[in-house]
Enzyme design. Structure first.
Site, PDB file in Angstrom:
ATOM      1  N   ASP A  41     -22.281 -19.604  24.551  1.00  0.00           N
ATOM      2  CA  ASP A  41     -23.379 -20.433  24.037  1.00  0.00           C
ATOM      3  C   ASP A  41     -23.652 -20.098  22.569  1.00  0.00           C
ATOM      4  O   ASP A  41     -24.526 -20.697  21.929  1.00  0.00           O
ATOM      5  CB  ASP A  41     -24.634 -20.340  24.909  1.00  0.00           C
ATOM      6  CG  ASP A  41     -25.210 -18.947  24.983  1.00  0.00           C
ATOM      7  OD1 ASP A  41     -24.582 -18.010  24.455  1.00  0.00           O
ATOM      8  OD2 ASP A  41     -26.300 -18.788  25.572  1.00  0.00           O
ATOM      9  N   SER A  42     -22.852 -19.176  22.026  1.00  0.00           N
ATOM     10  CA  SER A  42     -22.869 -18.932  20.572  1.00  0.00           C
ATOM     11  C   SER A  42     -22.518 -20.223  19.835  1.00  0.00           C
ATOM     12  O   SER A  42     -22.753 -20.339  18.636  1.00  0.00           O
ATOM     13  CB  SER A  42     -21.878 -17.825  20.198  1.00  0.00           C
ATOM     14  OG  SER A  42     -20.603 -18.091  20.748  1.00  0.00           O
ATOM     15  N   ASP A  80     -20.417 -19.747  29.529  1.00  0.00           N
ATOM     16  CA  ASP A  80     -21.787 -19.225  29.474  1.00  0.00           C
ATOM     17  C   ASP A  80     -22.762 -20.207  30.087  1.00  0.00           C
ATOM     18  O   ASP A  80     -22.734 -21.402  29.757  1.00  0.00           O
ATOM     19  CB  ASP A  80     -22.193 -19.065  27.994  1.00  0.00           C
ATOM     20  CG  ASP A  80     -22.273 -17.623  27.557  1.00  0.00           C
ATOM     21  OD1 ASP A  80     -22.345 -16.731  28.419  1.00  0.00           O
ATOM     22  OD2 ASP A  80     -22.244 -17.398  26.337  1.00  0.00           O
ATOM     23  N   LYS A 109     -20.826 -16.955  33.034  1.00  0.00           N
ATOM     24  CA  LYS A 109     -21.451 -15.721  32.537  1.00  0.00           C
ATOM     25  C   LYS A 109     -22.962 -15.922  32.420  1.00  0.00           C
ATOM     26  O   LYS A 109     -23.411 -16.967  31.957  1.00  0.00           O
ATOM     27  CB  LYS A 109     -20.876 -15.323  31.175  1.00  0.00           C
ATOM     28  CG  LYS A 109     -21.564 -14.105  30.548  1.00  0.00           C
ATOM     29  CD  LYS A 109     -20.758 -13.479  29.441  1.00  0.00           C
ATOM     30  CE  LYS A 109     -20.899 -14.141  28.095  1.00  0.00           C
ATOM     31  NZ  LYS A 109     -22.273 -14.130  27.558  1.00  0.00           N
ATOM     32  N   GLU A 111     -26.758 -13.738  31.387  1.00  0.00           N
ATOM     33  CA  GLU A 111     -27.304 -12.581  30.667  1.00  0.00           C
ATOM     34  C   GLU A 111     -28.384 -11.874  31.484  1.00  0.00           C
ATOM     35  O   GLU A 111     -29.322 -12.528  31.949  1.00  0.00           O
ATOM     36  CB  GLU A 111     -27.912 -13.031  29.328  1.00  0.00           C
ATOM     37  CG  GLU A 111     -26.886 -13.583  28.358  1.00  0.00           C
ATOM     38  CD  GLU A 111     -27.496 -13.966  27.012  1.00  0.00           C
ATOM     39  OE1 GLU A 111     -28.694 -13.690  26.770  1.00  0.00           O
ATOM     40  OE2 GLU A 111     -26.759 -14.546  26.194  1.00  0.00           O
ATOM     41  N   GLU A 176     -22.881  -5.840  24.912  1.00  0.00           N
ATOM     42  CA  GLU A 176     -23.076  -6.283  23.518  1.00  0.00           C
ATOM     43  C   GLU A 176     -24.038  -5.369  22.764  1.00  0.00           C
ATOM     44  O   GLU A 176     -25.173  -5.140  23.194  1.00  0.00           O
ATOM     45  CB  GLU A 176     -23.598  -7.730  23.484  1.00  0.00           C
ATOM     46  CG  GLU A 176     -23.859  -8.187  22.046  1.00  0.00           C
ATOM     47  CD  GLU A 176     -24.012  -9.698  21.885  1.00  0.00           C
ATOM     48  OE1 GLU A 176     -23.846 -10.457  22.857  1.00  0.00           O
ATOM     49  OE2 GLU A 176     -24.299 -10.102  20.734  1.00  0.00           O
TER      50      GLU A 176
HETATM   51  O1  KIV Z   1     -22.035 -16.648  23.389  1.00  0.00           O
HETATM   52  C1  KIV Z   1     -21.080 -15.899  23.144  1.00  0.00           C
HETATM   53  O2  KIV Z   1     -20.154 -16.245  22.400  1.00  0.00           O
HETATM   54  C2  KIV Z   1     -21.066 -14.590  23.793  1.00  0.00           C
HETATM   55  C3  KIV Z   1     -20.075 -13.580  23.333  1.00  0.00           C
HETATM   56  C4  KIV Z   1     -20.142 -13.282  21.920  1.00  0.00           C
HETATM   57  C5  KIV Z   1     -20.034 -12.384  24.179  1.00  0.00           C
HETATM   58  O3  KIV Z   1     -21.835 -14.362  24.661  1.00  0.00           O
END
Ligand code: KIV
Length: 257
Positions: A41-42, A80, A109, A111, A176
């Site tokens: 989600d970056s 994510d 994924k 958090e 992280e």
């Molecule tokens: O959102 C993302 O790209 C991430 C990674 C940097 C681990 O969670």
């Protein structure tokens, strides 16, 4: 052997290579060298210039993931789950099922540690492969990111979180911005894989945001290593195109019908 078992077999033998992708063309190139491709989600900050990943929606993740899926043939694909899509067991299950169905990803994924344990357990009970994420949790941070694991309280909590996630059945955990000795100690305590980002060379693998390593984001984050400045190459190609257009060198005969 399943892709998960193949990855797990690398623990204490060879390192896991993980990078982010948000589109097919990039995923296709990464896939030659990666074990895991994460649709992170970056993408909210990298592609959409959001000040927080909290603004990323499920639809955005699904659209980008569908594109990424088309570029992957061998790496494990993880997506994510964005902010506010896994607040309760039923919300998480419904949304994760939707993501898996519509993107054909291999895992999702989320958090958090002990706080989201029941949600994680319920996903795994329903056969959804889960990757955990501990330490700096971008979905929970307002303002500047601060590394974790320096105080005894944080050390205890992060260790507890990691062990609880492993017990719940996650196949891997992203660590992280966690202090390096703690990252090493968590990696040693766990049977599952840890994937570090600004954590420790002793994690089982490493992940970075692809746009950061390619020099597209102008990132100032301490743990980012820029391997190439792609902006320079884009600039010189575009400059040449401009000159060709202005000087009527493009399109030459070769490019015309
Ligand atoms: O959102 C993302 O790209 C991430 C990674 C940097 C681990 O969670």
């Amino acid at each position: 052997m399943s892709i998960f078992k193949k990855l797990q077999a690398k623990k204490n033998k060879s390192k896991i290579v993980c990078l982010t992708a948000y589109s097919k063309n990039v995923a296709e190139e990464l896939d030659k060298f990666t074990d895991i491709i994460l649709v992170g989600d970056s993408l909210g900050s990298v592609l959409y210039n959001f000040d927080t990943t909290r603004k990323v929606t499920l639809d955005m993740m699904i659209e980008h993931s569908r594109s990424v899926r088309k570029g992957i043939t061998k790496s494990l694909m993880v997506v994510d789950m964005p902010y506010n899509t896994y607040r309760t067991k039923s919300e998480a299950l419904k949304n994760c099922k939707k993501v898996i169905k519509e993107t054909k990803c291999d895992a999702i994924k989320v958090e958090g540690g002990v706080k989201i344990l029941e949600i994680v357990k319920n996903l795994i009970k329903n056969k959804i492969p889960v990757m955990g994420h501990l330490g700096i949790l971008p979905q929970s941070v307002k303002g500047k990111f601060k590394s974790k694991g320096k105080t005894q309280k944080e050390i205890n909590q992060l260790t507890k979180d990691a062990l609880a996630l492993e017990q719940a059945g996650v196949f891997s955990i992203v660590l992280e911005g966690i202090e390096k000795n703690l990252s090493k100690s968590i990696t040693k305590k766990l049977k599952i894989l840890t994937i570090g980002i600004g954590a420790s060379v002793d994690c089982d693998g490493q992940v970075l945001v692809t746009d950061d390593i390619l020099g597209l984001t102008k990132s100032k984050i301490k743990f980012v290593k820029e391997y190439i400045n792609l902006r320079k190459y884009i600039g010189s190609a575009v400059k040449q195109f401009r000159l060709d257009v202005i000087n009527k060198k493009y399109p030459s005969k070769k490019y015309l019908y």
